[in-house]
Motif scaffolding. Structure first.
Motif, PDB file in Angstrom:
ATOM      1  N   UNK A  90       0.817  -1.224   0.000  1.00  0.00           N
ATOM      2  CA  UNK A  90       0.000   0.000   0.000  1.00  0.00           C
ATOM      3  C   UNK A  90       0.846   1.267   0.000  1.00  0.00           C
ATOM      4  N   UNK A  91       2.149   1.155   0.211  1.00  0.00           N
ATOM      5  CA  UNK A  91       2.995   2.354   0.318  1.00  0.00           C
ATOM      6  C   UNK A  91       4.199   2.293  -0.623  1.00  0.00           C
ATOM      7  N   UNK A  92       4.123   1.382  -1.596  1.00  0.00           N
ATOM      8  CA  UNK A  92       5.264   1.244  -2.515  1.00  0.00           C
ATOM      9  C   UNK A  92       4.740   1.268  -3.943  1.00  0.00           C
ATOM     10  N   UNK A  93       5.662   1.277  -4.899  1.00  0.00           N
ATOM     11  CA  UNK A  93       5.280   1.225  -6.311  1.00  0.00           C
ATOM     12  C   UNK A  93       4.289   2.330  -6.640  1.00  0.00           C
ATOM     13  N   UNK A  94       3.185   1.932  -7.302  1.00  0.00           N
ATOM     14  CA  UNK A  94       2.226   2.949  -7.744  1.00  0.00           C
ATOM     15  C   UNK A  94       1.463   3.595  -6.603  1.00  0.00           C
ATOM     16  N   UNK A  95       1.566   3.030  -5.381  1.00  0.00           N
ATOM     17  CA  UNK A  95       0.829   3.602  -4.256  1.00  0.00           C
ATOM     18  C   UNK A  95       1.710   4.471  -3.351  1.00  0.00           C
ATOM     19  N   UNK A  96       2.973   4.649  -3.694  1.00  0.00           N
ATOM     20  CA  UNK A  96       3.802   5.494  -2.827  1.00  0.00           C
ATOM     21  C   UNK A  96       3.291   6.931  -2.890  1.00  0.00           C
ATOM     22  N   UNK A  97       3.580   7.683  -1.835  1.00  0.00           N
ATOM     23  CA  UNK A  97       3.084   9.067  -1.800  1.00  0.00           C
ATOM     24  C   UNK A  97       3.540   9.795  -3.063  1.00  0.00           C
ATOM     25  N   UNK A  98       2.582  10.422  -3.732  1.00  0.00           N
ATOM     26  CA  UNK A  98       2.881  11.063  -5.023  1.00  0.00           C
ATOM     27  C   UNK A  98       3.813  12.263  -4.855  1.00  0.00           C
ATOM     28  N   UNK A  99       4.705  12.457  -5.829  1.00  0.00           N
ATOM     29  CA  UNK A  99       5.607  13.627  -5.768  1.00  0.00           C
ATOM     30  C   UNK A  99       4.849  14.922  -6.044  1.00  0.00           C
ATOM     31  N   UNK A 100       3.689  14.796  -6.686  1.00  0.00           N
ATOM     32  CA  UNK A 100       2.848  15.970  -6.928  1.00  0.00           C
ATOM     33  C   UNK A 100       1.888  16.066  -5.750  1.00  0.00           C
ATOM     34  N   UNK A 101       1.918  17.181  -5.026  1.00  0.00           N
ATOM     35  CA  UNK A 101       1.134  17.250  -3.791  1.00  0.00           C
ATOM     36  C   UNK A 101      -0.224  17.899  -4.052  1.00  0.00           C
ATOM     37  N   UNK A 102      -1.129  17.864  -3.067  1.00  0.00           N
ATOM     38  CA  UNK A 102      -2.428  18.519  -3.274  1.00  0.00           C
ATOM     39  C   UNK A 102      -2.304  20.048  -3.333  1.00  0.00           C
ATOM     40  N   UNK A 103      -1.162  20.579  -2.921  1.00  0.00           N
ATOM     41  CA  UNK A 103      -0.936  22.031  -3.017  1.00  0.00           C
ATOM     42  C   UNK A 103      -0.213  22.276  -4.339  1.00  0.00           C
ATOM     43  N   UNK A 104      -0.807  23.104  -5.171  1.00  0.00           N
ATOM     44  CA  UNK A 104      -0.181  23.343  -6.475  1.00  0.00           C
ATOM     45  C   UNK A 104       1.213  23.960  -6.283  1.00  0.00           C
ATOM     46  N   UNK A 105       2.142  23.579  -7.134  1.00  0.00           N
ATOM     47  CA  UNK A 105       3.521  24.089  -7.163  1.00  0.00           C
ATOM     48  C   UNK A 105       4.382  23.591  -5.988  1.00  0.00           C
ATOM     49  N   UNK A 106       3.872  22.591  -5.267  1.00  0.00           N
ATOM     50  CA  UNK A 106       4.694  21.960  -4.230  1.00  0.00           C
ATOM     51  C   UNK A 106       4.940  20.510  -4.635  1.00  0.00           C
ATOM     52  N   UNK A 107       6.220  20.119  -4.672  1.00  0.00           N
ATOM     53  CA  UNK A 107       6.606  18.766  -5.099  1.00  0.00           C
ATOM     54  C   UNK A 107       7.437  18.109  -4.003  1.00  0.00           C
ATOM     55  N   UNK A 108       7.538  16.794  -4.094  1.00  0.00           N
ATOM     56  CA  UNK A 108       8.400  16.047  -3.172  1.00  0.00           C
ATOM     57  C   UNK A 108       9.559  15.423  -3.936  1.00  0.00           C
ATOM     58  N   UNK A 109      10.686  15.275  -3.249  1.00  0.00           N
ATOM     59  CA  UNK A 109      11.821  14.500  -3.792  1.00  0.00           C
ATOM     60  C   UNK A 109      12.465  13.787  -2.622  1.00  0.00           C
ATOM     61  N   UNK A 110      12.939  12.551  -2.847  1.00  0.00           N
ATOM     62  CA  UNK A 110      13.609  11.823  -1.769  1.00  0.00           C
ATOM     63  C   UNK A 110      12.871  10.545  -1.425  1.00  0.00           C
ATOM     64  N   UNK A 111      13.251   9.941  -0.289  1.00  0.00           N
ATOM     65  CA  UNK A 111      12.730   8.588  -0.028  1.00  0.00           C
ATOM     66  C   UNK A 111      11.300   8.541   0.513  1.00  0.00           C
ATOM     67  N   UNK A 112      10.647   9.696   0.724  1.00  0.00           N
ATOM     68  CA  UNK A 112       9.243   9.673   1.133  1.00  0.00           C
ATOM     69  C   UNK A 112       8.316   9.603  -0.078  1.00  0.00           C
TER      70      UNK A 112
END
Ligand SMILES: Cc1cc2nc3c(=O)[nH]c(=O)nc-3n(C[C@H](O)[C@H](O)[C@H](O)COP(=O)(O)OP(=O)(O)OC[C@H]3O[C@@H](n4cnc5c(N)ncnc54)[C@H](O)[C@@H]3O)c2cc1C
Length: 493
Positions: free
Chosen positions: A442-464
C-alpha cells in the motif's frame, strides 16, 4: 519572484533535483538546516576513526545504471570512486552460510547449485524482478498512476504485482521452506519481513544491487552529496546551510515560497520538499490547507523501522571469513518484526556486522579497524532509550560479535552508540525512519506518496516519495521531480 525553485533539504533527492534544474539554467536555492549537506549520507569522525552514519552499500553505480547515468548527466562521474563489493555479503544462518554475489547470473547459478530441484522457480523469481525493475526504470515522469488502462498495457508486470508481497510470490514459485527464507532474506534491508514487503519494492532493491552493482564510496559516504553540491553550485545554484525552513507559504491553494526559522520570506515559482513528508505537510503547511481525505491517508501511513548501531574503533587486524559485510539471521524472518511492532527488540536478535575499514582503510588509523554492529529497532522502545538501555544493547551485540571477532571487547578503543533518536536528530527523518515510508504494497510502487502534492507548485523529492528508500532510489526520485518541474516551468516561459 526571488527564485524559480526553492528546495527544502540537501539530502540526495534535493541535491540531484537542484543540480539538474540549475543545469537547465533555472535559479535554484537549497535550504539545509544542518551544517553539512547529505542528510542520511553523512559521516562522523572521532579520534581518527571515520564512520558513515547510515549507508552500508550502494546499488546502481555500474556503467549505464541509475547512479552512473545521473552522475554522467551532471558531468560528475569522474569526481567519485566506487569500491565494488563482490561477494556483496554473507548470510550466516545457524547451520548454513549463503553468499550473495554481486551479479544476477552468478547469484542465480549459485542458488540453483544449492537447490537444484528449485532451479526453475529461482529463475522465474529473478525474471519477475528483472521485468519489474525494467518497467520501473522507464516510468515516464508525467505518468498518471491512476490511469489503469494505459498503466496495465504499458507496465504489465507492475500492474500484475502491484498488491503482492514478496512472501505471496515465493509461496507460489518455491517449495523448499529454507530456500524461501534465503530468497526472502534481503527483505531485511527494507526493514520488513517478506510477508509485508511489496514485491515491487523488493524487485527494485534486489536489482539495484544485483544488476546495478554493490559498492561503497571510496573515502567517506559524504563524498557523494559533496560532489552533487559542487555540481549544483557549479551550475549557478545557491545553497544555504544552517537555514531551517519553518513554513511553506501557500496562497490561493498554491505554494508561493518559504519562511525561514531565523526569519525572512523567500518567494519562488515552485517549492520542492526533500524533508520528511509528515513534517512537510503537517508542520510546514498545516492541516487547514490540505484536503481532509488526504490528511487522513497521510496520518495512516507507516514509516520504516530504524536501527540501533554500535560503531567501534578496534585495535589490530580483523580476520573475517570473506566479505566486510556479514549478516546473522534466523530462519524465522517474521519473528523479529513481531517484537519490533510491540516496541521491543528480541532477546537474541539477528544482527549485522560491517567492517568498513577493510574496504576503506582510511576509516581507521594504522593498526586499527572499524566495525558497525546493528540491530533493527523501533523508535518507541518500551521503557525508552535511556543510557542504561543503550549500554545493555551494545553489550549484547558486542557479545554476539565476539563469536566472530575473538577478544573484541578488549580491543575496543572507541565506541559510539546510536539509536533511532540519534538518526532522527541527525537526518530530520521522523522516527529515525531509514527508508521513508515502510515499503508495504500500500505504500510502494504505484501507491507510494505522489511527488505531486495537493498544493499546487509543491513537489516532493527523496525517499518519502517514489521510487522509494535507499541511495539509488532517492537520487532517482530527485531526477524524476526535476524533469516534471522542468516540463512545467519551460512551458510557462
Ligand atoms: C541507518 C541507515 C542505514 C542505511 N543504509 C543504507 C544502505 O546501506 N544503502 C542504501 O542505499 N541506503 C541506505 N539507507 C537509506 C538512505 O540513506 C536514504 O534512503 C537516502 O539517503 C535518503 O535521501 P533523501 O534524499 O530522501 O533525504 P535525507 O537523507 O532524508 O535528507 C533530507 C535533508 O533535509 C533536511 N531538512 C529536513 N527538514 C528541513 C527543514 N525544515 N529545513 C531545511 N532542511 C531540512 C535534513 O537536514 C536532511 O539533510 C540507510 C539509512 C539509514 C538511516
Amino acid at each position: 519572484m526571488d527564485y524559480d525553485v526553492i528546495i527544502i533539504g540537501a539530502g540526495l533527492g534535493g541535491l540531484v533535483c537542484g543540480a539538474l534544474l540549475a543545469q537547465k539554467g533555472l535559479r535554484v536555492i537549497i535550504f539545509e538546516k544542518k551544517a553539512k549537506v547529505g542528510g542520511c549520507c553523512t559521516s562522523l569522525t572521532r579520534r581518527g576513526f571515520t564512520f558513515d552514519l547510515s549507508v552500508q552499500s550502494i546499488g546502481g553505480w555500474r556503467k549505464g545504471e541509475r547512479v552512473w547515468r545521473l552522475l554522467d548527466e551532471l558531468g560528475l562521474r569522474k569526481g567519485i570512486e566506487f569500491l565494488p563489493l563482490d561477494p556483496a555479503r554473507e548470510y550466516h544462518f545457524p547451520d548454513l552460510t549463503i553468499r550473495q554475489y554481486a551479479d544476477v547470473g552468478s547469484h542465480v547459478d549459485y542458488l540453483s547449485s544449492l537447490f537444484p530441484k528449485e532451479r526453475e522457480g529461482i529463475r522465474e523469481i529473478y525474471k519477475i524482478y528483472h521485468s519489474l525493475s525494467e518497467e520501473i526504470d522507464r516510468f515516464p515522469h508525467t505518468l498518471s498512476w491512476f490511469d489503469p488502462s494505459r498503466f496495465a498495457q504499458e507496465f504489465p508486470s507492475t500492474f500484475q504485482y502491484r498488491d503482492k508481497t514478496l512472501q505471496e510470490v515465493l509461496e507460489v514459485l518455491i517449495k523448499d521452506q529454507r530456500l524461501r527464507v534465503i530468497l526472502g532474506i534481503r527483505s531485511s534491508y527494507a526493514l520488513l519481513p517478506p510477508s509485508r514487503l511489496s514485491m515491487i519494492a523488493m524487485a527494485s532493491l534486489e536489482m539495484s544491487y544485483l544488476q546495478g552493482g554493490v559498492a561503497v564510496v571510496k573515502g567517506k559516504i559524504e563524498a557523494l552529496p559533496k560532489l552533487l553540491d559542487e555540481g549544483f553550485q557549479g551550475c549557478g545554484g545557491t545553497i544555504k546551510t544552517r537555514q531551517e525552513v519553518k513554513r511553506i507559504m501557500v496562497e490561493g491553494g498554491e505554494t508561493v515560497g518559504v519562511r525561514l526559522k531565523e526569519g525572512g520570506e523567500i518567494t519562488s515559482r515552485v517549492v520542492v520538499s526533500n524533508a520528511d513528508a509528515t513534517v512537510t505537510f503537517l508542520r510546514m503547511i498545516g492541516e487547514g490547507c490540505l484536503p481532509l481525505g488526504w490528511i487522513k491517508r497521510l496520518k495512516g501511513m507507516q514509516p520504516s523501522f530504524s536501527y540501533f548501531i554500535t560503531y567501534l574503533g578496534v585495535e589490530g587486524k580483523l580476520d573475517l571469513s570473506c566479505s566486510n559485510n556479514e549478516v546473522f539471521p534466523r530462519y524465522d524472518l517474521e519473528e523479529e518484526y513481531r517484537y519490533l511492532e510491540e516496541g521491543r527488540i528480541p532477546p537474541s536478535p539477528p544482527y549485522y556486522l560491517l567492517a568498513p575499514s577493510l574496504v576503506n582503510p582510511s576509516h581507521a588509523p594504522t593498526g586499527h579497524n572499524t566495525l558497525c554492529l546493528s540491530y533493527k529497532a523501533p523508535y518507541r522502545l518500551l521503557g525508552g532509550w535511556d543510557g542504561g538501555v543503550r549500554g545493555g544493547l551494545a553489550e549484547r551485540i558486542i557479545s554476539q560479535a565476539e563469536e566472530i571477532v575473538p577478544d573484541l571487547r578488549r580491543r575496543i578503543v572507541l565506541q559510539v552508540n546510536s539509536t533511532p533518536l540519534t538518526i532522527e536528530r541527525m537526518t530530520g527523518n521522523r522516527w529515525g525512519a531509514a527508508y521513508g515510508w515502510a515499503q508495504t504494497p500500500r505504500q510502494a510502487g504505484m501507491y507510494r506518496l505522489n511527488r505531486v502534492s495537493p498544493i499546487d507548485r509543491l513537489y516532493l523529492a527523496g525517499h518519502w516519495t517514489a521510487p522509494g528508500g535507499g541511495v539509488a532510489a532517492a537520487m532517482a526520485s530527485g531526477q524524476i521531480t526535476a524533469n516534471l518541474i522542468w516540463e512545467r516551468l519551460k512551458g510557462e516561459g
